[in-house]
Design a protein around this motif. Structure first.
Motif, PDB file in Angstrom:
ATOM      1  N   LEU A  77       9.894 -18.814  -7.454  1.00 44.57           N
ATOM      2  CA  LEU A  77       8.670 -18.014  -7.454  1.00 44.57           C
ATOM      3  C   LEU A  77       7.654 -18.581  -6.474  1.00 44.57           C
ATOM      4  N   ARG A  78       6.925 -17.669  -5.850  1.00 52.66           N
ATOM      5  CA  ARG A  78       5.823 -18.013  -4.964  1.00 52.66           C
ATOM      6  C   ARG A  78       4.594 -17.250  -5.435  1.00 52.66           C
ATOM      7  N   ASP A  79       3.443 -17.780  -5.128  1.00 54.91           N
ATOM      8  CA  ASP A  79       2.208 -17.092  -5.478  1.00 54.91           C
ATOM      9  C   ASP A  79       2.102 -15.786  -4.691  1.00 54.91           C
ATOM     10  N   ARG A  80       1.909 -14.680  -5.404  1.00 59.12           N
ATOM     11  CA  ARG A  80       1.812 -13.340  -4.808  1.00 59.12           C
ATOM     12  C   ARG A  80       3.020 -13.030  -3.917  1.00 59.12           C
ATOM     13  N   LYS A  81       4.192 -13.281  -4.420  1.00 54.35           N
ATOM     14  CA  LYS A  81       5.425 -12.974  -3.692  1.00 54.35           C
ATOM     15  C   LYS A  81       5.778 -11.492  -3.796  1.00 54.35           C
ATOM     16  N   TRP A  82       5.369 -10.842  -4.884  1.00 52.70           N
ATOM     17  CA  TRP A  82       5.619  -9.416  -5.104  1.00 52.70           C
ATOM     18  C   TRP A  82       4.296  -8.652  -5.050  1.00 52.70           C
ATOM     19  N   MET A  83       4.367  -7.381  -4.717  1.00 56.03           N
ATOM     20  CA  MET A  83       3.162  -6.562  -4.645  1.00 56.03           C
ATOM     21  C   MET A  83       3.522  -5.098  -4.891  1.00 56.03           C
ATOM     22  N   MET A  84       2.616  -4.373  -5.518  1.00 56.95           N
ATOM     23  CA  MET A  84       2.803  -2.951  -5.754  1.00 56.95           C
ATOM     24  C   MET A  84       2.188  -2.166  -4.599  1.00 56.95           C
ATOM     25  N   ILE A  85       2.894  -1.116  -4.156  1.00 59.94           N
ATOM     26  CA  ILE A  85       2.383  -0.251  -3.095  1.00 59.94           C
ATOM     27  C   ILE A  85       2.486   1.204  -3.554  1.00 59.94           C
ATOM     28  N   ASN A  86       1.740   2.073  -2.889  1.00 57.90           N
ATOM     29  CA  ASN A  86       1.805   3.497  -3.238  1.00 57.90           C
ATOM     30  C   ASN A  86       2.732   4.251  -2.290  1.00 57.90           C
ATOM     31  N   GLU A  87       2.744   5.573  -2.390  1.00 58.54           N
ATOM     32  CA  GLU A  87       3.678   6.383  -1.596  1.00 58.54           C
ATOM     33  C   GLU A  87       3.360   6.334  -0.098  1.00 58.54           C
ATOM     34  N   LYS A  88       2.153   5.872   0.252  1.00 52.74           N
ATOM     35  CA  LYS A  88       1.780   5.722   1.663  1.00 52.74           C
ATOM     36  C   LYS A  88       1.976   4.290   2.150  1.00 52.74           C
ATOM     37  N   ASP A  89       2.656   3.484   1.346  1.00 53.41           N
ATOM     38  CA  ASP A  89       2.939   2.075   1.661  1.00 53.41           C
ATOM     39  C   ASP A  89       1.666   1.235   1.744  1.00 53.41           C
ATOM     40  N   ARG A  90       0.626   1.640   1.035  1.00 55.93           N
ATOM     41  CA  ARG A  90      -0.607   0.857   0.973  1.00 55.93           C
ATOM     42  C   ARG A  90      -0.625   0.034  -0.308  1.00 55.93           C
ATOM     43  N   PHE A  91      -1.139  -1.186  -0.204  1.00 55.18           N
ATOM     44  CA  PHE A  91      -1.105  -2.054  -1.381  1.00 55.18           C
ATOM     45  C   PHE A  91      -2.016  -1.532  -2.485  1.00 55.18           C
ATOM     46  N   VAL A  92      -1.585  -1.776  -3.717  1.00 47.75           N
ATOM     47  CA  VAL A  92      -2.335  -1.364  -4.906  1.00 47.75           C
ATOM     48  C   VAL A  92      -2.669  -2.617  -5.708  1.00 47.75           C
ATOM     49  N   SER A  93      -3.888  -2.724  -6.167  1.00 52.89           N
ATOM     50  CA  SER A  93      -4.303  -3.862  -6.988  1.00 52.89           C
ATOM     51  C   SER A  93      -4.950  -3.353  -8.269  1.00 52.89           C
ATOM     52  N   ALA A  94      -5.408  -4.287  -9.089  1.00 53.49           N
ATOM     53  CA  ALA A  94      -6.068  -3.926 -10.340  1.00 53.49           C
ATOM     54  C   ALA A  94      -7.417  -3.256 -10.106  1.00 53.49           C
ATOM     55  N   ARG A  95      -7.893  -3.252  -8.887  1.00 52.63           N
ATOM     56  CA  ARG A  95      -9.106  -2.480  -8.582  1.00 52.63           C
ATOM     57  C   ARG A  95      -8.854  -0.999  -8.805  1.00 52.63           C
ATOM     58  N   GLN A  96      -7.633  -0.561  -8.440  1.00 60.62           N
ATOM     59  CA  GLN A  96      -7.267   0.846  -8.647  1.00 60.62           C
ATOM     60  C   GLN A  96      -6.564   1.062  -9.987  1.00 60.62           C
ATOM     61  N   GLU A  97      -5.770   0.080 -10.412  1.00 62.63           N
ATOM     62  CA  GLU A  97      -4.987   0.195 -11.645  1.00 62.63           C
ATOM     63  C   GLU A  97      -5.234  -1.031 -12.526  1.00 62.63           C
ATOM     64  N   PRO A  98      -6.325  -1.030 -13.315  1.00 58.27           N
ATOM     65  CA  PRO A  98      -6.655  -2.198 -14.135  1.00 58.27           C
ATOM     66  C   PRO A  98      -5.547  -2.632 -15.092  1.00 58.27           C
ATOM     67  N   LYS A  99      -4.669  -1.691 -15.476  1.00 59.29           N
ATOM     68  CA  LYS A  99      -3.598  -2.038 -16.410  1.00 59.29           C
ATOM     69  C   LYS A  99      -2.566  -2.986 -15.804  1.00 59.29           C
ATOM     70  N   MET A 100      -2.652  -3.218 -14.521  1.00 62.99           N
ATOM     71  CA  MET A 100      -1.758  -4.204 -13.906  1.00 62.99           C
ATOM     72  C   MET A 100      -1.956  -5.579 -14.530  1.00 62.99           C
ATOM     73  N   ALA A 101      -3.165  -5.833 -15.037  1.00 59.09           N
ATOM     74  CA  ALA A 101      -3.477  -7.131 -15.653  1.00 59.09           C
ATOM     75  C   ALA A 101      -2.671  -7.375 -16.916  1.00 59.09           C
TER      76      ALA A 101
END
Length: 332
Positions: A77-101
């Motif tokens: 494992l690495r810090d922030r090795k994985w990331m969620m993106i949307n259909e436009k290949d833009r990164f998604v964070s808990a700013r848009q989807e708080p339930k990620m927490a």
């Protein structure tokens, strides 16, 4: 006669210049010799080490980890090795989807798989190492480029059950890929060397916060928050509140880090890490009341309306760190 005088004059000039340069060299040498080396003093000890395998998802508290050039490393494992993106290949964070927490990562017993779990849904297992036969997706994080391999339909379907949205994908970084070059960030370019790379973090490889800083904030809040609201990698105890603002370099265990800048805080701090719900104001409102940098601060324009809480660090020398290690700092 004139030629002789000119030659004599030239010889005199060269002799004087040579003597001056020699004197300058000697003075410069002894000034460097007399200059005091950087003085590291003990400022506290490590109380917690946290790695966040998936950007914006819950962290894993560790007893020890390696401080690598691209962030904390723990097994595969690495810090922030994985990331969620949307259909436009833009990164998604808990700013848009708080339930990620509420998504909890863990490592399988054989160290071969990342396990993601959340309440009400069957956990998913993902290979801990990227499948390079999958599609390579390139995206940007705050105007800097980084790529990763798609994790496949299984991960996509699992995410759709949580967010009721078709189109979110999970991407994973692979060691052979270039990291995110911090010196390419147009806002913070002068703060990093070109060797400095992170994976999918917003800023630098390491965020350091002291327990006393959180205690100071909670004294001002009607409802206290936890360190989870601020997502540090290294938590330090035994120092005064906001002492980390003034640590230009730190040494912990075998690791040596240098501070780039204070950490400007955004809406991520509003996400309740236990409920996955974003608050309307706190703790950001209170931080703005007493943790805004002065207009004379060289980074005041870059921070804008964002208060500061914690310090960002890049790597000088890799090494292992453990909870309980003493923290030594150069204080500005």
């Amino acid at each position: 006669m004139l030629k002789t005088l000119s030659n004599q004059h030239l010889s005199l000039i060269l002799a004087i210049s040579s003597a001056a340069l020699t004197s300058f060299g000697i003075v410069y040498y002894f000034q460097r010799k007399r200059k005091s080396p950087k003085r590291f003093i003990e400022v506290g000890s490590v109380s917690e080490i946290l790695i966040y395998p998936v950007k914006s998802c819950r962290g894993i508290s560790l007893d020890s980890a390696m401080c690598s050039l691209r962030g904390l490393k723990w097994g595969p494992l690495r810090d922030r090795k994985w990331m969620m993106i949307n259909e436009k290949d833009r990164f998604v964070s808990a700013r848009q989807e708080p339930k990620m927490a509420l998504i909890v990562p863990s490592l399988s017993d054989d160290n071969q798989e990342l396990i993601l779990s959340t309440e009400g849904i069957e956990p998913i297992k993902i290979p801990a190492n990227a499948n390079v036969s999958q599609r390579l997706i390139c995206t940007t994080i705050w105007n800097t480029d980084i790529c990763g391999y798609e994790c496949g339909k299984v991960a996509e379907e699992w995410l759709s059950k949580i967010f009721r949205y078709q189109g979110y994908k999970l991407v994973v970084h692979e060691d052979s890929l270039e990291g995110r070059k911090l010196a390419d960030d147009p806002k913070w370019k002068p703060k990093s060397l070109y060797k400095d790379e992170s994976l999918y973090s917003d800023l630098t490889q390491y965020l350091v916060i002291s327990e006393s800083s959180l205690d100071d904030l909670n004294k001002r809040l009607d409802e206290p928050v936890t360190m989870k609201n601020f997502r540090p990698n290294i938590v330090v105890k035994g120092c005064k509140a906001f002492a980390e603002d003034n640590w230009t370099e730190i040494k912990i265990g075998g690791a040596h880090l240098y501070r780039t800048h204070l950490c400007g805080r955004c809406r991520m701090t509003l996400v309740n890490p236990e409920t996955g719900v974003m608050a309307h104001a706190e703790p950001l409102k209170t931080l703005r009341e007493y943790r805004m940098v002065d207009k004379s601060h060289p980074d005041s324009k870059a921070f804008g309306v964002h208060p500061v809480f914690g310090s960002n660090f890049n790597m000088v020398e890799v090494g292992n760190i453990r909870v309980g290690d003493k923290v030594y700092a150069v204080i500005e």
